[in-house]
Design an enzyme around this catalytic site. Sequence first.
Site, PDB file in Angstrom:
ATOM      1  N   LYS A  91       3.420 -15.577   2.144  1.00  0.00           N
ATOM      2  CA  LYS A  91       3.676 -16.258   0.873  1.00  0.00           C
ATOM      3  C   LYS A  91       5.177 -16.517   0.844  1.00  0.00           C
ATOM      4  CE  LYS A  91       2.280 -17.797  -3.180  1.00  0.00           C
ATOM      5  NZ  LYS A  91       1.417 -18.994  -3.316  1.00  0.00           N
ATOM      6  N   ASP A 124     -12.097  -9.412   3.900  1.00  0.00           N
ATOM      7  CA  ASP A 124     -13.372  -9.394   3.166  1.00  0.00           C
ATOM      8  C   ASP A 124     -13.915 -10.810   3.011  1.00  0.00           C
ATOM      9  OD1 ASP A 124     -13.396  -6.626   2.793  1.00  0.00           O
ATOM     10  OD2 ASP A 124     -13.995  -6.794   0.687  1.00  0.00           O
ATOM     11  N   ASP A 129      -6.255  -7.273   3.722  1.00  0.00           N
ATOM     12  CA  ASP A 129      -7.360  -6.606   3.033  1.00  0.00           C
ATOM     13  C   ASP A 129      -8.239  -7.650   2.372  1.00  0.00           C
ATOM     14  OD1 ASP A 129      -8.876  -4.531   1.790  1.00  0.00           O
ATOM     15  OD2 ASP A 129      -7.788  -4.942  -0.076  1.00  0.00           O
ATOM     16  N   ASP A 148      -2.692 -18.410  -0.107  1.00  0.00           N
ATOM     17  CA  ASP A 148      -3.662 -19.074  -0.992  1.00  0.00           C
ATOM     18  C   ASP A 148      -4.390 -20.181  -0.237  1.00  0.00           C
ATOM     19  OD1 ASP A 148      -1.211 -20.378  -0.842  1.00  0.00           O
ATOM     20  OD2 ASP A 148      -1.177 -21.006  -2.937  1.00  0.00           O
ATOM     21  N   TYR A 194       0.819  -1.207   0.000  1.00  0.00           N
ATOM     22  CA  TYR A 194       0.000   0.000   0.000  1.00  0.00           C
ATOM     23  C   TYR A 194       0.858   1.264   0.000  1.00  0.00           C
ATOM     24  CZ  TYR A 194      -4.610  -2.088   0.655  1.00  0.00           C
ATOM     25  OH  TYR A 194      -5.798  -2.752   0.470  1.00  0.00           O
TER      26      TYR A 194
HETATM   27  C1  IPM Z   1     -10.376  -1.601   3.566  1.00  0.00           C
HETATM   28  C2  IPM Z   1     -10.641  -0.985   2.212  1.00  0.00           C
HETATM   29  C3  IPM Z   1      -9.507  -0.022   1.892  1.00  0.00           C
HETATM   30  C4  IPM Z   1      -8.223  -0.810   1.869  1.00  0.00           C
HETATM   31  C5  IPM Z   1      -9.713   0.769   0.578  1.00  0.00           C
HETATM   32  C6  IPM Z   1     -11.023   1.489   0.542  1.00  0.00           C
HETATM   33  C7  IPM Z   1      -8.573   1.725   0.342  1.00  0.00           C
HETATM   34  O1  IPM Z   1     -10.777  -1.969   1.250  1.00  0.00           O
HETATM   35  O2  IPM Z   1     -10.294  -0.848   4.557  1.00  0.00           O
HETATM   36  O3  IPM Z   1     -10.277  -2.815   3.649  1.00  0.00           O
HETATM   37  O4  IPM Z   1      -7.880  -1.394   0.828  1.00  0.00           O
HETATM   38  O5  IPM Z   1      -7.544  -0.857   2.891  1.00  0.00           O
HETATM   39 MG    MG Z   2     -10.763  -3.926   2.001  1.00  0.00          MG
END
Ligand code: IPM
Ligand code: MG
Length: 383
Positions: free
Chosen positions: A211, A271, A267, A243, A146
């Site tokens: 990884k 999710d 990240d 993975d 990032y």
């Molecule tokens: C998160 C989001 C952010 C990230 C984006 C919106 C920049 O996906 O907080 O997980 O990638 O960190």
């Molecule tokens: Mg995210």
Amino acid sequence: MSTTFKIAALAGDGIGPEVMREAIKVLRAVEKKFSLNFQITEAPVGWAGIDAAGKALPDATLALCRQSDAILFGSVGLPDRDPTIPKEERPERAALLRIRKEFGLYANLRPVQLPKALAHACPLRPERQGDGIDILVVRELTGGMYFGQPKKTEDYFHEEPQVDANATVIMKRCQRAIDTMVYTTPEIERIAHVAFKAAALRRKKVTSIDKANVLENGVLWRDVVTKIARQYPDVQLEHMFVDNGAMQLMLKPTQFDVMLCENMFGDILSDEAAALAGSLGMLPSASLGKATGELTFGFYEPAGGTAPDIAGKNLANPIAQILSTALMLRYSFGQNAAAGAIEAAVGKAIAAGLRTGDIYTPADTSAKKVGTREMGDAIAAAV
Ligand code: IPM
Ligand code: MG
């Protein structure tokens, strides 16, 4: 005498303002019950910041954050408007990533829990849900790809061999994009400590994601985490390639207690893990920096995004934002009882059958579909 805490409330875009309103409602209820004093100041951020002051993170908003004990954040970003400004000025980079870096918020905690009453909202079959899913993703938040330098898109000439008798090579103009994944030992050490300390208070297991079979970063990550683990003999450490980690989350999520991840892997996996809890609308998140004095400055936000398609319609689930306030009370203000009261109140609303659209199923005959406001009212009342 009551204790005063200064909170910067940055609602942002999309559903941000309406879920923030419910979170503040709940904070006001907690304030009364626990004799606390919350000084809540609202300020624009994201597209709201651009519209109000020409910047995704207006100077006044940043100044307010600096003067506050914690930041309660909604969400930012409206993809439809992105093409109108350069990528560096878009809310995700100019507000969210900027705040993370500015305040050194290196530790991102994302608890994923699937309440029994919402088992139907989980995409996995019941037998894979075991006795319930309860994972804490600990994501490094200020390093890795990032922020690594160089990070740029540049002109580039690539060699294109021609199929002619002379074996000519034509240099073709193109572009190339570069992101850099870089971690230092201290950056890995400090996030590893966060993961082991959290695990010590939970089921005492850390699964460290990397990884190491391909990346230099992975090898160093594994090495450093292994060394830090020696300071936590009661916590079991396991390493897993990313993975495989993605696959194991789908196959047997109950094997995980704390998942320790670098920024990008965290990240993605957070999710994926969030999907197990039925809805992103249920998940809070805390981003913490170094403790200064007695307070740990922190940034609290729902895991989900701005959901522009349902914004302003009283459809959004305010629970993630409300649970984020509970994390704020716990981590930044040390108010464990008040934090627990909010979490219990959310549990009560769920147990009473209240459901926003994202967690509603007509199959559950005791469930009642409600809007953002009604859910917030019920939780505030339960506090
Ligand atoms: C998160 C989001 C952010 C990230 C984006 C919106 C920049 O996906 O907080 O997980 O990638 O960190
Ligand atoms: Mg995210």
